[in-house]
Design a protein around this motif. Structure first.
Motif, PDB file in Angstrom:
ATOM      1  N   UNK A  93      39.122 -30.776   8.246  1.00  0.00           N
ATOM      2  CA  UNK A  93      38.859 -29.876   7.120  1.00  0.00           C
ATOM      3  C   UNK A  93      37.610 -29.029   7.354  1.00  0.00           C
ATOM      4  N   UNK A  94      36.558 -29.648   7.886  1.00  0.00           N
ATOM      5  CA  UNK A  94      35.322 -28.905   8.131  1.00  0.00           C
ATOM      6  C   UNK A  94      35.569 -27.799   9.156  1.00  0.00           C
TER       7      UNK A  94
ATOM      8  N   UNK B 250      27.274 -22.245   9.353  1.00  0.00           N
ATOM      9  CA  UNK B 250      27.704 -22.653  10.691  1.00  0.00           C
ATOM     10  C   UNK B 250      26.899 -23.855  11.176  1.00  0.00           C
ATOM     11  N   UNK B 251      25.577 -23.789  10.999  1.00  0.00           N
ATOM     12  CA  UNK B 251      24.705 -24.881  11.441  1.00  0.00           C
ATOM     13  C   UNK B 251      25.016 -26.162  10.672  1.00  0.00           C
ATOM     14  N   UNK B 252      25.131 -26.052   9.335  1.00  0.00           N
ATOM     15  CA  UNK B 252      25.431 -27.230   8.523  1.00  0.00           C
ATOM     16  C   UNK B 252      26.780 -27.837   8.863  1.00  0.00           C
ATOM     17  N   UNK B 253      27.773 -26.994   9.060  1.00  0.00           N
ATOM     18  CA  UNK B 253      29.111 -27.489   9.400  1.00  0.00           C
ATOM     19  C   UNK B 253      29.126 -28.131  10.774  1.00  0.00           C
ATOM     20  N   UNK B 254      28.403 -27.538  11.719  1.00  0.00           N
ATOM     21  CA  UNK B 254      28.318 -28.122  13.071  1.00  0.00           C
ATOM     22  C   UNK B 254      27.679 -29.512  13.014  1.00  0.00           C
ATOM     23  N   UNK B 255      26.581 -29.638  12.263  1.00  0.00           N
ATOM     24  CA  UNK B 255      25.896 -30.933  12.188  1.00  0.00           C
ATOM     25  C   UNK B 255      26.787 -31.985  11.538  1.00  0.00           C
ATOM     26  N   UNK B 256      27.459 -31.597  10.456  1.00  0.00           N
ATOM     27  CA  UNK B 256      28.318 -32.576   9.780  1.00  0.00           C
ATOM     28  C   UNK B 256      29.520 -32.943  10.659  1.00  0.00           C
TER      29      UNK B 256
END
Length: 363
Positions: free
Chosen positions: A99-100, A277-283
């Motif tokens: 989903x992310x 983008x950064x938040x989604x990559x980390x999660x």
């Protein structure tokens, strides 16, 4: 092989990232669409559901120090019954990762690079996340602390720059359609992101014991910080857009488009795009890390990283094929995922904790 360890502060940062990640940009819009200007109440109710999960995890950490949820189950009920519980559990982070990734590609194809195929973004984000997982949790912790500081700095700056456009009167009337929409919003907010608290069960064994430092207080503060951040962004979105707030996807990105300081400092939505983008990559990286560890421990692989790329390939195929339309994706996030997370992750965690308490009393 040396076992990787992280500090209590790094664990709290990873926990905060696993909750916040992309949710602070993505969640306000569907949440406001469900519960209108009372969305902040829904967030508080969802926090009330996420808190017991954190309490259960901390109890299991004290009861079984150094063990993951898979290892705890193997000790308590044996490997056979462990597989019965863990195999459905794997479906939760598997769907979450897909989903992310799907959400990132949707952001690019609707806001920035409309002619680029989805699979380009899916492959790039998943390959980067898989390589980061291979590097280990110590590398993740050191890198992500810097990235989350940058992300929050961008978000706070944008919210402050739009301050003149806020209209507090949009926060009233509080419950124009009664309390049922608030419960609906709490159901959605529980699924994304408060049910993700359960993923902490696979990160706790990596925290090193420090004299006079317990992870409990730091993790509670991280959960409160996440809730406060989500509340602030949701309330600001309502005050900025009013009745339209539930229809504008990627709320913070839309707020950033309003920034205009003396016709000199404007068009800053790209920094919110970077934050997403950064938040989604980390999660994505954290959830992929949890997935690989659960699968490796369930099937007793000596080298846990050996399953990283096969699982990444499965996630990529799911992200590309699971949803035919964007409406199907939104329905899955709003309806299916909260129920699935509750059934395969939240309830088993609570039952395991209760069983551990009774087993201790019996002894």
């Amino acid at each position: 092989m040396r076992k990787e360890t992280i500090s209590v502060a790094q664990l709290s940062a990873l926990f905060l990232i696993s909750l916040t990640g992309s949710s602070i940009v993505n969640i306000p819009q569907p949440l406001i669409g469900a519960s209108s200007n009372a969305a902040w109440i829904s967030i508080l109710l969802a926090y009330g559901l996420g808190l017991p999960a954190l309490i259960c995890i901390l109890y299991l950490y004290r009861r079984y120090p150094g063990l993951t949820i898979v290892e705890i189950l193997k000790q308590a009920i044996g490997p056979g019954w462990t597989a019965v519980i863990i195999i459905p559990f794997i479906s939760m982070p598997l769907m979450l990762t897909a989903n992310i990734v799907r959400d990132i590609s949707a952001f690019f194809t609707t806001s920035m690079m409309r002619l680029t195929p989805d699979y380009v973004f899916d492959v790039l984000i998943l390959m980067t996340a898989a390589l980061t997982v291979k590097a280990g949790i110590e590398v993740m912790a050191r890198m992500f602390i810097l990235l989350i500081m940058v992300m929050f700095t961008f978000i706070i700056a944008v919210l402050l720059l739009v301050l003149p456009y806020y209209q507090p009167e949009f926060l009233t009337p509080l419950l124009p359609k009664g309390f049922n929409p608030v419960l609906h919003g709490a159901y959605m907010a529980f699924g994304v992101p408060y049910a993700d608290v359960v993923l902490l069960t696979m990160l706790m064994p990596y925290v090193r014991t420090e004299k006079g430092k317990s992870p409990g207080a730091s993790l509670h503060i991280a959960l409160l910080l996440h809730t406060a951040g989500l509340l602030i962004v949701t309330v600001c979105t309502i005050m900025a857009f009013g009745p339209m707030a539930g229809d504008l996807r990627f709320s913070l990105f839309q707020i950033a488009r309003m920034v205009s300081v003396e016709s000199i400092f404007e068009r800053v939505e790209s920094i919110i795009g970077v934050s997403l983008i950064v938040g989604s990559f980390m999660k994505t990286t954290i959830v992929l890390f949890v997935l690989t560890r659960v699968a490796a421990q369930l099937f007793q692989f000596q080298d846990e990283s050996i399953v990283t790329f096969p699982i990444t390939l499965i996630v990529l195929l799911l992200a590309l094929t699971m949803f035919r339309t964007d409406a199907e994706f939104r329905d899955n996030v709003a309806v299916v995922r909260p129920l699935m997370s509750f059934a395969v992750a939240y309830v088993p965690l609570v039952l395991i904790t209760i069983a551990a308490m009774f087993k201790r009393k019996a002894r």
